[in-house]
Motif scaffolding. Structure first.
Motif, PDB file in Angstrom:
ATOM      1  N   MET A 250       0.837  -1.191   0.000  1.00  8.13           N
ATOM      2  CA  MET A 250       0.000   0.000   0.000  1.00  8.13           C
ATOM      3  C   MET A 250       0.876   1.246   0.000  1.00  8.13           C
ATOM      4  O   MET A 250       1.878   1.303   0.694  1.00  8.13           O
ATOM      5  CB  MET A 250      -0.828  -0.023   1.285  1.00  8.13           C
ATOM      6  N   SER A 251       0.489   2.221  -0.797  1.00  7.20           N
ATOM      7  CA  SER A 251       1.167   3.505  -0.720  1.00  7.20           C
ATOM      8  C   SER A 251       0.170   4.505  -0.138  1.00  7.20           C
ATOM      9  O   SER A 251      -0.983   4.159   0.152  1.00  7.20           O
ATOM     10  CB  SER A 251       1.591   3.962  -2.112  1.00  7.20           C
ATOM     11  N   TYR A 252       0.601   5.734  -0.033  1.00  3.79           N
ATOM     12  CA  TYR A 252      -0.291   6.777   0.466  1.00  3.79           C
ATOM     13  C   TYR A 252      -1.548   6.867  -0.415  1.00  3.79           C
ATOM     14  O   TYR A 252      -2.666   6.977   0.081  1.00  3.79           O
ATOM     15  CB  TYR A 252       0.465   8.109   0.481  1.00  3.79           C
ATOM     16  N   PHE A 253      -1.343   6.787  -1.737  1.00  5.83           N
ATOM     17  CA  PHE A 253      -2.489   6.906  -2.647  1.00  5.83           C
ATOM     18  C   PHE A 253      -3.450   5.728  -2.498  1.00  5.83           C
ATOM     19  O   PHE A 253      -4.658   5.880  -2.596  1.00  5.83           O
ATOM     20  CB  PHE A 253      -2.002   7.017  -4.094  1.00  5.83           C
ATOM     21  N   THR A 254      -2.882   4.540  -2.268  1.00  5.49           N
ATOM     22  CA  THR A 254      -3.752   3.368  -2.080  1.00  5.49           C
ATOM     23  C   THR A 254      -4.602   3.556  -0.837  1.00  5.49           C
ATOM     24  O   THR A 254      -5.808   3.303  -0.840  1.00  5.49           O
ATOM     25  CB  THR A 254      -2.919   2.090  -1.855  1.00  5.49           C
ATOM     26  N   ALA A 255      -3.939   3.975   0.250  1.00  5.29           N
ATOM     27  CA  ALA A 255      -4.662   4.143   1.509  1.00  5.29           C
ATOM     28  C   ALA A 255      -5.765   5.187   1.342  1.00  5.29           C
ATOM     29  O   ALA A 255      -6.890   4.999   1.811  1.00  5.29           O
ATOM     30  CB  ALA A 255      -3.686   4.559   2.607  1.00  5.29           C
ATOM     31  N   LYS A 256      -5.432   6.257   0.642  1.00  6.69           N
ATOM     32  CA  LYS A 256      -6.415   7.323   0.429  1.00  6.69           C
ATOM     33  C   LYS A 256      -7.618   6.779  -0.352  1.00  6.69           C
ATOM     34  O   LYS A 256      -8.777   7.030  -0.007  1.00  6.69           O
ATOM     35  CB  LYS A 256      -5.730   8.454  -0.357  1.00  6.69           C
ATOM     36  N   ALA A 257      -7.325   5.997  -1.384  1.00  7.38           N
ATOM     37  CA  ALA A 257      -8.405   5.433  -2.198  1.00  7.38           C
ATOM     38  C   ALA A 257      -9.222   4.436  -1.389  1.00  7.38           C
ATOM     39  O   ALA A 257     -10.456   4.411  -1.462  1.00  7.38           O
ATOM     40  CB  ALA A 257      -7.817   4.756  -3.434  1.00  7.38           C
ATOM     41  N   MET A 258      -8.539   3.627  -0.571  1.00  2.71           N
ATOM     42  CA  MET A 258      -9.263   2.628   0.233  1.00  2.71           C
ATOM     43  C   MET A 258     -10.202   3.322   1.212  1.00  2.71           C
ATOM     44  O   MET A 258     -11.336   2.902   1.413  1.00  2.71           O
ATOM     45  CB  MET A 258      -8.276   1.738   0.998  1.00  2.71           C
ATOM     46  N   TYR A 259      -9.719   4.392   1.807  1.00  6.99           N
ATOM     47  CA  TYR A 259     -10.554   5.102   2.772  1.00  6.99           C
ATOM     48  C   TYR A 259     -11.750   5.753   2.071  1.00  6.99           C
ATOM     49  O   TYR A 259     -12.874   5.735   2.582  1.00  6.99           O
ATOM     50  CB  TYR A 259      -9.723   6.158   3.511  1.00  6.99           C
ATOM     51  N   ALA A 260     -11.506   6.303   0.872  1.00  5.27           N
ATOM     52  CA  ALA A 260     -12.598   6.963   0.144  1.00  5.27           C
ATOM     53  C   ALA A 260     -13.688   5.961  -0.222  1.00  5.27           C
ATOM     54  O   ALA A 260     -14.879   6.250  -0.127  1.00  5.27           O
ATOM     55  CB  ALA A 260     -12.045   7.629  -1.117  1.00  5.27           C
TER      56      ALA A 260
END
Ligand code: SF4
Length: 481
Positions: A250-260
């Protein structure tokens, strides 16, 4: 119809066996009723328990899973799975082989930004399926399938689970095609997988370049992940642009997308709050979030330190940084390096010491990607404090090590024993000698026991069962001893 363009241009893949999954969305998981799927199945498959092993140390950690978003719908045949090499039931017990899984996805509104999120769906197949164990990510996958689940399992079933996960996790995914390579010597073995890997590596580099364009101070929110609470109940990973979780999925962008997509899921948002210490990366929002998510065990996290209040470790880190008291310096080792470290023990023993969600001052699990970040361990002195690494890890991150220090960082070929390392560092004039040692001699730091506070940076006042936060105002968090 697929355009049938070869997926690899520099290497010719042997022909495989094609299968077609049912693409009816109501039948994503049809036929998988005899296999357990869900977070409760996250775990390890130990020696003696596994029937088949894919990737891992026996194959120099050169096995991978690569997910890409196709440019055109025609490039992907939805539900098609090609298995190159033997099926699971064609293998003898305890067979270990190199492996590659290449997945093409497509959706009319599927942006590249969601790529790692979609990849996460595929990896969850390995993590959350009964009888499967996963360590590592991307280029250093190490998978095991248990003897217990083998009669009910096949590579094709896992491909179906991965496709089903990707589509259910991200409805923007409309097509998934999977190429699954089990590289027996007849198929091409490790050489074939290495050549395939050489071709996909530049694509990963392009993906990672995005994350490097932003720093932690450029964003208002960080993210946390609690998936590994199953194995380390007080642990949560912190994900920032510069802090890529050590499982590497997971990168920052993945985490952001997962949370969204799923704000009530495993990934949670952390308002960064105020910067308490820019150098070591202490943020008020992280302290508060981690207090809540660690069953009120951990009060302070320094994002850029291994020595003082480091982030906690569940157990699936691909590398680790560790404090070496005898030279007052920091070493780094990786799962794939089996030799001893200056601590006198190999990675496996260090991992055993520091896993489980405890805050071990002086130990920090990392991904190799995190080692490459400019803020890596800056609170401890960064590369000017790092004194030892296995040779191949040093080579892998060579482009991130400042030129002035590169030759002064020892490898297993220079020194492993701390006494020899001290002599070597002095001879090489490592910056640590001038900047951290006293009168040319290292002075070990007094490291608190795990989960204990530092004298010069205490946890904060506890008054009437309430914790005073960094700003001095009392909050309503109950304190449990
Ligand atoms: S290691 Fe961290 S980021 Fe990775 S799955 Fe576990 S909790 Fe999540």
């Amino acid at each position: 119809m697929s355009t049938e363009k070869p997926w690899y241009t520099t290497v010719k893949l042997p022909p495989g066996k094609f299968h077609q999954l049912d693409t009816d969305l109501d039948k994503l998981f049809a036929g998988l009723e005899d296999v357990g799927i869900g977070p409760r199945y996250v775990g390890e498959i130990r020696k003696g328990q596994w029937y088949a092993e894919l990737g891992g140390p026996k194959h120099e950690y050169k096995s991978y899973i690569f997910v890409e978003v196709a440019k055109n719908s025609e490039e992907v045949v939805d539900g098609r799975v090609e298995i190159i090499g033997p099926e699971l039931d064609e293998l003898a017990p305890e067979t270990s082989l190199p492996f590659a899984a290449h997945i093409k996805t497509w959706g009319p509104q599927l942006p590249d930004d969601l790529l790692e999120f979609v990849e996460r769906g595929a990896v969850m197949g390995f993590l959350f399926t009964e009888g499967w164990g996963l360590v590592g990510a991307r280029t250093n996958m190490w998978l095991r399938v248990s003897k217990e689940v083998k009669p009910r399992m096949s590579w094709l079933k896992m491909a179906q689970i991965m496709r089903a996960n990707m589509i259910s996790l991200c409805p923007l995914v409309e097509k998934v095609e999977i190429k699954w390579v089990v590289a027996t010597p007849e198929v091409g073995g490790k050489d074939l997988v290495s050549k395939m890997l050489d071709e996909v590596l530049p694509k990963w580099e392009a993906i990672d370049a995005r994350t490097k364009q932003i720093g932690d101070e450029d964003v208002d929110n960080f993210y946390g992940c609690t998936i590994c609470k199953m194995i380390a109940p007080n642990h949560a990973c912190i994900v920032t642009p510069s802090l890529i979780p050590y499982c590497g999925v997971m990168s920052y962008f993945t985490a952001k997308a997962m949370y969204a997509v799923d704000p009530y899921g495993y990934v949670f948002e952390i308002p960064a709050g105020d910067i308490i210490d820019l150098l070591s990366g202490r943020y008020s929002g992280v302290d508060e979030a981690i207090w809540e998510r660690s069953d009120h065990r951990h009060r302070i996290f320094h994002l850029y330190s291994v020595i003082k209040y480091p982030t906690t470790n569940c157990g699936c880190f691909e590398a680790t940084a560790f404090y070496i008291p005898q030279v007052d310096g920091i070493g780094i080792t990786a799962r794939r390096y089996f030799g001893n470290t200056p601590l006198g023990i190999p990675f496996s023993k260090i991992a055993g010491l520091m896993s489980g969600g405890v805050q071990n001052h002086g130990f920090k699990g990392c991904s190799i990607q995190t080692v490459r970040q400019p803020l890596f361990l800056q609170g401890d002195g960064g590369w000017r404090r790092i004194v030892w690494m296995p040779k191949d890890v040093k080579l892998e991150v060579a482009d991130c090590i400042p030129e002035q220090v590169y030759d002064k960082i020892a490898t297993e070929e220079d020194a492993v024993d701390p006494a020899n390392l001290e002599v070597w560092l002095r001879e090489k004039k490592h910056p640590i000698v001038e900047e951290y040692w006293k009168d040319g001699k290292p002075v070990p730091m007094k490291i608190p026991l795990p989960n204990q506070p530092w004298e010069d940076e205490p946890w904060g006042e506890i008054e009437h069962g309430k914790r005073k936060n960094f700003a001095g105002s009392s909050n309503e968090i109950p304190f449990y001893q």
